[in-house]
Design a protein around this motif. Structure first.
Motif, short mmCIF file in Angstrom:
data_model
loop_
_atom_site.label_atom_id
_atom_site.label_comp_id
_atom_site.label_asym_id
_atom_site.label_seq_id
_atom_site.Cartn_x
_atom_site.Cartn_y
_atom_site.Cartn_z
N GLU A 60 0.70 -1.14 -0.07
CA GLU A 60 0.07 -0.42 -0.33
C GLU A 60 0.64 0.96 -0.05
N ALA A 61 1.71 1.17 0.78
CA ALA A 61 2.46 2.63 1.11
C ALA A 61 3.29 1.90 -0.45
N ALA A 64 1.30 4.15 -3.30
CA ALA A 64 0.95 5.61 -2.76
C ALA A 64 2.44 6.68 -3.31
N ASP A 67 1.75 8.20 -7.14
CA ASP A 67 1.13 7.18 -7.75
C ASP A 67 0.09 8.35 -8.51
#
Length: 486
Positions: A60-61, A64, A67
């Motif tokens: 997830e990190a 992001a 992105d």
């Protein structure tokens, strides 16, 4: 050389010790004050490196991070439909993919992971060129990224059976009646055991094992497994043998790929490529053997191999012998200049323009057209043409002339640690900030010639250097041989 060129010593700006600096350059995309601080805070180069290897992958990190290109999240069918409808071509989506790679390399604090993601994308290469692989290519990159610091046997299984690889090397339509040998061959020749370690009969057996993995080309782009297309019957590839009686050959494929990943010839091939990438273009056979054994002893896990590599005498002695490739040069220059890139709002913003700059120097990420991946040795990038192209890009970046949008450049006043300052001390400060090391006589002399300034000249607030010459001084640092090496 006249004593007047004795370099300054601006000790307030930190540097890295030789070994720590060497390690950071090989396993990052260029030094920054933040990276120097991280290494110092960690307790040195090896402590920082080990912490980078132990940092768990956070999908997830990572997703992001920069992105900024939404098309990279579209499914394959949508990417293709938008091309057919002339909304956006696959080549444009792949340009965004390369841009995201470049900006991640600029900004990520997990530099070792970024470097190893690039290494594996090159080893298991699927070019970003070509309409058919492109619809699945961003997904393929995510798979490689997830396994970049994991185990090679797991990475190999997911990469070889991924739709992008199946399409690129013509396995997407391979069947028991007409086995296509491209993927089966490159799997052996490039991805695992290497040339001289297999026969034509092995290639045919490899191709038969891989039949059944399909992609619905030019229609739904769905990836499936088709038992009716899988070849059954005994298969032999080197020392791998299987009765292959199950029409569903997926478990066979995984057994086969894991066997290849654990093969001693594969261990040596990967060890050699890691040594060429991170030690020298001509690594010793001893270090290759040592790294191959670590690879086998740790069940194909990559982190132990990297830990062993950076602790070898060969690695410590190999300072300044690896040349940056075009993309590494461009990214390192942005990092060295402290550029702050933001989400692009137009085509000429920095996050988009960086791709064209990489092109101008010689090669954009993922664009190598052959399945062998871009070269790891420096000869292709050691030409006069490349040097001139790099200088041209360095000049634009040093002056903040292109790109101008979507990026914040440091002003001359931001670069100067205090005023007034003796020029030799300013050059030393800049060498520490950009190169991570103290200045020397040669650098000081080049800087003096570039801005027509004496070493002992006092730089004040209204000095011409700050008014209109500072880009020349920064260009000297970017064009210095130290900056061309990692």
């Amino acid at each position: 050389m006249p004593s007047t060129y004795a370099p300054g010593r601006f000790r307030a700006t930190p540097t890295l010790g030789g070994n720590a600096r060497h390690l950071a350059l090989r396993f990052s995309y260029g030094l920054t004050p933040g990276l120097v601080e991280s290494i110092t805070r960690a307790g040195g180069g090896l402590a920082w490196f080990d912490a980078q290897l132990e940092r768990p992958y956070d999908a997830e990190a990572d997703a992001a991070l920069c992105d900024w290109w939404p098309d990279l999240h579209l499914d394959a069918a949508t990417v293709w439909r938008r091309q057919v409808e002339e909304v956006r071509g696959t080549w444009e989506v792949m340009a965004d993919y390369a841009r995201r790679l470049l900006v991640r390399r600029m900004t990520s604090t997990h530099q070792v992971h970024e470097v190893m993601t690039e290494f594996w994308e090159a080893h298991l290469h699927v070019p970003v060129n070509g309409d058919s692989p492109a619809v699945w290519r961003a997904s393929y990159g995510d798979v490689v990224r997830r396994h970049a610091l994991g185990r090679f046997d797991e990475l190999l299984v997911e990469a070889i059976t991924h739709p992008a690889m199946l399409i690129f090397l013509d396995n997407a339509t391979s069947s028991k009646e007409r086995p296509n040998e491209n993927l089966g061959r490159e799997l052996l020749e490039l991805h695992t055991v290497g040339l001289g370690q297999h026969t034509e009969a092995d290639v045919k057996g490899s191709a038969r094992i891989l039949t059944g993995w399909r992609v619905d080309l030019w229609r739904t782009w769905a990836a499936t497994y088709s038992p009716q297309d899988h070849f059954t019957g005994p298969v032999v590839v080197g020392d791998f043998r299987d009765d292959n009686t199950d029409p569903d050959g997926r478990r066979l494929t995984r057994r086969y790929l894991r066997h290849l990943a654990h093969h001693p010839a594969t261990a040596r091939r990967i060890a050699r490529k890691l040594a060429v990438k991170f030690i020298s273009d001509t690594p010793s056979e001893q270090v290759v053997d040592e790294l191959a054994q670590v690879y086998l002893d740790h069940d194909t896990a990559i982190a132990p191999v990297l830990r062993a590599l950076v602790r070898t005498r060969d690695f410590r002695r190999a300072k300044g012998v690896k040349l940056r490739d075009p993309a590494e040069d461009v990214v390192a220059s942005y990092r060295a200049l402290g550029a702050e890139v933001v989400a692009p709002l137009a085509g000429d913003h920095a996050a988009n323009s960086v791709l064209w700059q990489s092109d101008a120097v010689g090669l954009r990420p993922g664009a190598w057209p052959r399945p062998d991946g871009p070269p790891l040795h420096g000869d292709p990038w050691a030409s006069p043409r490349r040097a001139l192209a790099s200088m041209d890009v360095h000049w634009s970046l040093a002056g903040g002339w292109w790109p101008k949008k979507g990026v914040t450049w440091q002003s001359p006043q931001d670069w100067v640690p205090r005023l007034p300052i003796e020029f030799r001390d300013l050059v030393d400060h800049l060498s520490r900030a950009v190169h991570g090391r103290r200045s020397d006589r040669a650098l000081l002399r080049a800087a003096c010639a570039a801005v027509e300034t004496r070493p002992d000249e006092r730089i004040t607030e209204d000095h011409r250097l700050l008014a209109w010459q500072f880009n020349r001084l920064l260009a000297v640092l970017l064009d210095h041989p130290v900056h061309y090496h990692r």
